[in-house]
Design an enzyme around this catalytic site. Sequence first.
Site, PDB file in Angstrom:
ATOM      1  N   HIS A  76       0.856  -1.195   0.000  1.00 38.61           N
ATOM      2  CA  HIS A  76       0.000   0.000   0.000  1.00 38.61           C
ATOM      3  C   HIS A  76       0.882   1.230   0.000  1.00 38.61           C
ATOM      4  O   HIS A  76       1.847   1.308   0.751  1.00 38.61           O
ATOM      5  CB  HIS A  76      -0.908   0.033   1.240  1.00 38.61           C
ATOM      6  CG  HIS A  76      -1.746   1.271   1.283  1.00 38.61           C
ATOM      7  ND1 HIS A  76      -2.939   1.384   0.612  1.00 38.61           N
ATOM      8  CD2 HIS A  76      -1.542   2.468   1.872  1.00 38.61           C
ATOM      9  CE1 HIS A  76      -3.436   2.595   0.796  1.00 38.61           C
ATOM     10  NE2 HIS A  76      -2.600   3.269   1.556  1.00 38.61           N
ATOM     11  N   LYS A 106      -8.903  -1.916   5.387  1.00 37.08           N
ATOM     12  CA  LYS A 106      -9.062  -2.437   4.018  1.00 37.08           C
ATOM     13  C   LYS A 106      -8.038  -3.539   3.739  1.00 37.08           C
ATOM     14  O   LYS A 106      -8.337  -4.545   3.120  1.00 37.08           O
ATOM     15  CB  LYS A 106      -8.935  -1.298   3.004  1.00 37.08           C
ATOM     16  CG  LYS A 106     -10.161  -0.386   3.025  1.00 37.08           C
ATOM     17  CD  LYS A 106     -10.001   0.822   2.135  1.00 37.08           C
ATOM     18  CE  LYS A 106      -9.166   1.876   2.759  1.00 37.08           C
ATOM     19  NZ  LYS A 106      -9.238   3.210   2.241  1.00 37.08           N
ATOM     20  N   ASP A 151     -15.611   2.155   6.143  1.00 37.34           N
ATOM     21  CA  ASP A 151     -14.570   3.093   5.699  1.00 37.34           C
ATOM     22  C   ASP A 151     -15.104   4.025   4.617  1.00 37.34           C
ATOM     23  O   ASP A 151     -14.789   5.217   4.608  1.00 37.34           O
ATOM     24  CB  ASP A 151     -13.336   2.345   5.194  1.00 37.34           C
ATOM     25  CG  ASP A 151     -12.272   3.335   4.719  1.00 37.34           C
ATOM     26  OD1 ASP A 151     -11.769   4.100   5.561  1.00 37.34           O
ATOM     27  OD2 ASP A 151     -11.977   3.372   3.513  1.00 37.34           O
ATOM     28  N   ARG A 165     -15.048  12.303   6.607  1.00 40.34           N
ATOM     29  CA  ARG A 165     -13.768  12.938   6.953  1.00 40.34           C
ATOM     30  C   ARG A 165     -13.405  13.992   5.915  1.00 40.34           C
ATOM     31  O   ARG A 165     -12.939  15.074   6.235  1.00 40.34           O
ATOM     32  CB  ARG A 165     -12.651  11.880   7.019  1.00 40.34           C
ATOM     33  CG  ARG A 165     -12.703  11.036   8.280  1.00 40.34           C
ATOM     34  CD  ARG A 165     -11.754   9.865   8.187  1.00 40.34           C
ATOM     35  NE  ARG A 165     -10.372  10.251   8.013  1.00 40.34           N
ATOM     36  CZ  ARG A 165      -9.443   9.487   7.447  1.00 40.34           C
ATOM     37  NH1 ARG A 165      -9.754   8.274   7.007  1.00 40.34           N
ATOM     38  NH2 ARG A 165      -8.217   9.907   7.325  1.00 40.34           N
ATOM     39  N   SER A 208      -8.261   3.535   8.531  1.00 40.21           N
ATOM     40  CA  SER A 208      -8.814   3.494   7.179  1.00 40.21           C
ATOM     41  C   SER A 208      -7.982   2.565   6.280  1.00 40.21           C
ATOM     42  O   SER A 208      -8.529   1.705   5.581  1.00 40.21           O
ATOM     43  CB  SER A 208      -8.838   4.926   6.621  1.00 40.21           C
ATOM     44  OG  SER A 208      -9.123   4.922   5.259  1.00 40.21           O
TER      45      SER A 208
HETATM   46  N1  URA Z   1      -5.816   6.394   2.198  1.00 36.27           N
HETATM   47  C1  URA Z   1      -6.865   5.777   2.790  1.00 36.27           C
HETATM   48  O1  URA Z   1      -7.330   4.759   2.322  1.00 36.27           O
HETATM   49  N2  URA Z   1      -7.385   6.333   3.898  1.00 36.27           N
HETATM   50  C2  URA Z   1      -6.889   7.451   4.465  1.00 36.27           C
HETATM   51  O2  URA Z   1      -7.391   7.878   5.476  1.00 36.27           O
HETATM   52  C3  URA Z   1      -5.805   8.067   3.846  1.00 36.27           C
HETATM   53  C4  URA Z   1      -5.273   7.516   2.712  1.00 36.27           C
END
Ligand code: URA
Length: 448
Positions: free
Chosen positions: A82, A187, A161, A168, A183
């Site tokens: 990621h 995932k 999320d 947010r 967040s």
């Molecule tokens: N990427 C995400 O998936 N969530 C965040 O809060 C920031 C970057």
Amino acid sequence: MNFLSLIEAKREGKILPPEQIREFIRGFTAGKIPDYQMAALLMAIYFRGLNAAETAALTLAMRDSGDVLKFPKDSRPLVDKHSTGGIGDKVSLPLAPLLACLGFRVPMISGRGLGITGGTLDKLDSIPGFKTLLPAAQIIRQVQKIGCVICGQTDKMVPADKKIYALRDASGTVPSIPLIVASILSKKLAESLDALILDVKFGRAAFMQTQADARKLAQAMVALGKKCGVNTRAILTDMNAPLGRVAGNWLEVKESVECLETGRADLLVSQTAPQRGPTDLRQLVVDSAAHLLVQTKKSKSLAAARRLAENCLNSGGPRQKWDEMLVAQGADLKAFNQKLALDATAKIVVEVKAEKAGFISQCDARIIGEVIRDLGGGRLTKESAINYNVGVDQIAKPGERVEKSGMLCRLHAANPAQAKTAAARLKTAFEISARKISVRPLIQEIIG
Ligand code: URA
């Protein structure tokens, strides 16, 4: 449960019990808690923070708000990467097929771009016929069969999320470390991974402006990932200049394919010829794979793992795997290859030229990102339509020599008026100095 008391408790800086966090997330996902109450809690968290136990409870509650991918038992470890996002960051595209060829299973669930940072799914959407929205059963089938998939979250994965991120975004609470950790990791944990490598970027075009902030975010994610049973490591990488020599959705797909094809060692040493393979992109792809090889004990040392990954990339296998992945996800290979052969797909291509000779001392990724977004290559809101053809290529990088009237980059735009404004702004991204500057290494730290 009285949700108001929970909001008040966090507002006063108290520690929230895990079961109350779980209940709040369950209630919010089910539509039983109004957006204004969740927004108030998010703001309280933004100011008061969450400790490690609270962040873990929030992350797991978010993961469990929907389906978790369940893979059959298999000797191939489940891994993913990621990135916190940057300009020209197309690492996921060549990395997924490389990892599949190295004997991993890669359920790479990716996102779309918002603001100046690009999204992997937007880049893939520029491939004729390629589908990024797949049902969970197909994701699992494809990973088992060919080793990798790059697609979006299904509606049923981590729905909490999706709802929380939108709030947010609208409530000024995106830049909060515990909320970012929850967040991202909710995932990734829904992919049932064995190992995860995180590329946490810092600099002008990154979410985290300073290396110190990036380190804090990386440390929090590595600690929580490990606590949740995923071997997690992070690298901190410089995002002051763009990664590679191109930025813009389709142009980045082209450069990714080039990275899978330019496997010759003689191309790796060149820092100056823009038409050759981008060394920084290859380095990040190889290093991300190498860390995962070490994390999963497939390799004993990082040096040996790098050799393994580099040899695999050079073998041409990942290029074939890329095609397999494209076909599995509905792409029209013939149309894709025809598109690859074109020099440009945008209507207007303009060379941006240097006004004096010297060495590039700065190539500001933020300005380049803003230009591409304003050309229509990125989104100002979640609903904005994208122009996949616009972007910038042949970017001159810090440390390189440029002659007077030599090329700083090429601009791909939709019309002449757009091109004129963008070219003027792009010039300001480059600083040229008489003396050669030393360029900091791309990968600055390894955490975990
Ligand atoms: N990427 C995400 O998936 N969530 C965040 O809060 C920031 C970057």
